[in-house]
Design an enzyme around this catalytic site. Structure first.
Site, PDB file in Angstrom:
ATOM      1  N   GLU A  81       0.842  -1.202   0.000  1.00 44.56           N
ATOM      2  CA  GLU A  81       0.000   0.000   0.000  1.00 44.56           C
ATOM      3  C   GLU A  81       0.875   1.249   0.000  1.00 44.56           C
ATOM      4  OE1 GLU A  81      -3.301   2.376   2.730  1.00 44.56           O
ATOM      5  OE2 GLU A  81      -2.923   0.241   3.080  1.00 44.56           O
ATOM      6  N   ASP A 122       1.939 -14.237  12.733  1.00 48.15           N
ATOM      7  CA  ASP A 122       0.795 -14.801  12.028  1.00 48.15           C
ATOM      8  C   ASP A 122      -0.077 -13.640  11.550  1.00 48.15           C
ATOM      9  OD1 ASP A 122      -1.511 -16.040  11.162  1.00 48.15           O
ATOM     10  OD2 ASP A 122      -1.575 -17.488  12.803  1.00 48.15           O
ATOM     11  N   HIS A 147      -2.481  10.457  -1.592  1.00 47.88           N
ATOM     12  CA  HIS A 147      -2.602   9.149  -2.241  1.00 47.88           C
ATOM     13  C   HIS A 147      -2.573   9.280  -3.754  1.00 47.88           C
ATOM     14  CE1 HIS A 147      -3.320   5.833   0.645  1.00 47.88           C
ATOM     15  NE2 HIS A 147      -3.525   6.835   1.480  1.00 47.88           N
TER      16      HIS A 147
END
Length: 605
Positions: A265, A473, A571
């Site tokens: 991202e 995990d 972004h």
């Protein structure tokens, strides 16, 4: 019995004496008419018979109705059955014929009871052949006799395995041939070849053949598969490279730390790094560990709720808890039982064991201890039944209020005070705006959504990126991302006090994926690689604090961007491919000319 034999047996059976279907049909109609007529007569003459004495009349009717019902249950409907359908029904077929149908054979079922009717052929498409019969992980510890790795006899087409073949001496193409004919299974490659990387390469050939697609875009060479085999992944065909960035320095408890983040991202690493800069410029953050205990909650069942309540009371007796603690702690050198809480639902009891697990995340450790403790309980409660070692009251990898309230793993609080000048110069917003945005978004908005543990901007983003980098995990980001972000004015009335409260961070620095080369290197960057040499559990606890501090940085930066309405702009600038340059006037004119010459002139028509 073969298909021909079963067909002959039906033919011979059909030549025997047949029932007189017309007589049975007539009897059915007569009995049905008597039954319905008697009911109608009794209904019409009800009042008259009651006034004259009902006992003899109703006794006769009851006797008649019983006879009719007995006939119905025993014989009714025989004459209405379709003999042709009956002779072809699956219940009349032998087991061998079912196998013929499953294999796609053409089965012919003749109707011998109706003269002159031709045979009918049923064609069934063959079932697809199973791809493989790989053992599941749970089967590895079962007795060999109880685990079947062979397909059913009716579908087995593979060549028998030759134990004398030395697969390591064969070429890759020859090994592939054995895989294709079924004499070698793909999950056996690592053991048979003795070379884990070669096993991966040959398995890639198999799946390229199966899928008719190349796997060239999935890399595999140069990886230490010896550490993966038997520990982290099965049926391996390669690995997925994920970009890793580093944020920092982030001063935490007066110590500068650097944090690796694996993500795809855009802007995430850059934004978190801006938060680190603001925190460090303000003197750093303080992180405190409130609780350290991984949990497992087996589901136990009793015949009655009374017995379930008896277990709950028994566990709450200090002397009995001491016995459970001794049994639990006998299974591990590092695990220490902290508490056992019993919760009842009907006749089910959910025992939530909480255990310190050293530098390991601890799921295997606490599960092993639970089994030993349950052995003790079975001696005291013989009617106890273990339904599942995990009863979902733990709660692992699922959103839950119990983790949010009681915590699981490491419970951490991290705080910092950001001066007003740093908020303006680094975060590009004001203290008032960021506090108001946090209240309206993270508190009121999340409350309106009915969120559990989601009173934050994007804690899961940072948690997952750190987990991927350090071999945790990644599925446990569900509960590890439980976070309450609080922003308010500091004591001086002008600075920003920001904190994150994270009650269920589940991390470890040993076990799982932490031993893999890249993940181990990322733990080294954080200064928490492997087990602590000072005190058991120190490295894992420090890693939990680092996760909390990185979340604090990420929350601070994102909320500042939202308060200043910079999020979308950043972004679009950093998380998109560069836009094509605008066309020149000459290019526009050329495009118009091409359009005019290639399209018909509508107006002229």
């Amino acid at each position: 019995m073969t298909q021909r034999d079963s067909q002959s047996s039906r033919d011979s059976a059909s030549k025997g004496p047949m029932p007189k279907w017309e007589v049975l049909r007539a009897m059915n109609y007569v009995v049905l008419a008597v039954f319905i007529g008697s009911i109608a007569y009794a209904a019409i003459n009800y009042h008259q018979t009651m006034s004259q004495g009902a006992s003899p009349f109703f006794l006769a009717m009851m006797f008649l109705w019983c006879l009719c019902l007995a006939y119905f249950f025993g014989f009714f409907g025989i004459s209405f059955l379709d003999q042709d359908t009956l002779s072809r029904s699956p219940s009349s077929l032998g087991l061998s014929e079912v196998h013929f149908v499953a294999e796609g054979s053409n089965n012919k079922f003749s109707n011998s009871s109706v003269a002159g009717e031709s045979s009918k052929v049923a064609t069934v498409k063959p079932f697809p052949k199973p791809m493989n019969d790989t053992l599941i992980c749970a089967e590895k510890n079962l007795p060999k006799a109880s685990v079947s790795t062979q397909p059913p006899e009716s579908t087995r087409t593979s060549a028998p395995a030759d134990e004398n073949v030395v697969y390591a001496e064969l070429s890759d193409e020859e090994v592939l041939g054995h895989l294709l004919d079924g004499s070698l299974k793909d999950y056996q490659l690592e053991k048979k070849l003795g070379n884990t990387e070669r096993a991966v390469a040959v398995r890639r050939l198999l799946y390229e053949n199966t899928l008719s697609k190349k796997l060239d875009q999935i890399p595999y060479a140069g990886y230490d598969y010896d550490k993966v085999f038997g520990a982290n992944c099965e049926i391996v065909v390669g690995y997925i490279p994920i970009p890793v960035g580093i944020v920092g320095p982030l001063v935490m408890n007066n110590e500068p730390v650097y944090i690796p983040m694996a993500t795809t991202e855009g802007c995430l690493v850059a934004s978190t790094n801006r938060g680190c800069k603001a925190i460090t410029a303000s003197g750093g953050c303080s992180a405190i560990l409130l609780k350290d205990a991984i949990t497992r909650a087996p589901c136990l069942r009793f015949p009655t709720a009374i017995r379930a309540a008896a277990l709950k009371k028994w566990v709450e007796v200090p002397a009995n808890y001491k016995r459970i603690e001794e049994a639990f702690n006998s299974t591990t050198n590092y695990g220490l039982l902290e508490s056992v809480t019993a919760t009842i639902a009907g006749r089910n009891v959910y025992l939530r064991f909480a255990c310190m697990s050293g530098d390991a995340m601890g799921m295997n450790m606490v599960s092993k201890g639970c089994l030993k403790a349950i052995e003790l309980l079975e001696c005291e409660f013989p009617d106890l039944v273990l339904v599942a070692i995990s009863g979902n009251y733990c709660t692992d990898k699922k959103p839950s209020a119990v983790n949010w309230i009681l915590g699981r793993g490491k419970s951490v609080v991290v705080e910092a005070v950001i001066p007003e000048k740093v908020v303006k110069s680094v975060l590009k917003t004001s203290v008032h705006d960021i506090i108001e945005s946090n209240k309206q978004k993270n508190h009121i908005g999340s409350a309106m959504a009915g969120s559990i543990g989601g009173f934050n901007a994007h804690a899961a983003n940072i948690v997952t990126a750190v987990y991927l980098a350090t071999g945790q995990d990644p599925a446990q980001n569900v509960e590890s991302s439980n976070c309450l972000t609080i922003m308010e004015y500091a004591e001086d009335g002008s600075s920003l006090h920001v904190s994150v409260t994270m009650p269920s961070i589940e991390v470890g620095t040993v076990g799982g994926g932490t031993h893999l080369p890249a993940q181990s290197g990322c733990l080294e960057i954080c200064g928490v690689r492997g087990a602590s040499r000072i005190s058991a559990g120190d490295n894992a606890r420090k890693l939990a604090q680092i996760v909390g501090a990185s979340v604090l940085a990420g929350e601070l930066s994102l909320m500042a961007a939202l308060a200043a309405n910079h999020l979308v702009r950043s972004h679009m600038q950093h998380n998109r491919k560069p836009a094509d340059a605008p066309p020149t006037p000459a290019a526009v004119q050329a495009s118009i000319l091409r359009r005019n010459t290639s399209m018909p002139d509508v107006k002229s028509k």
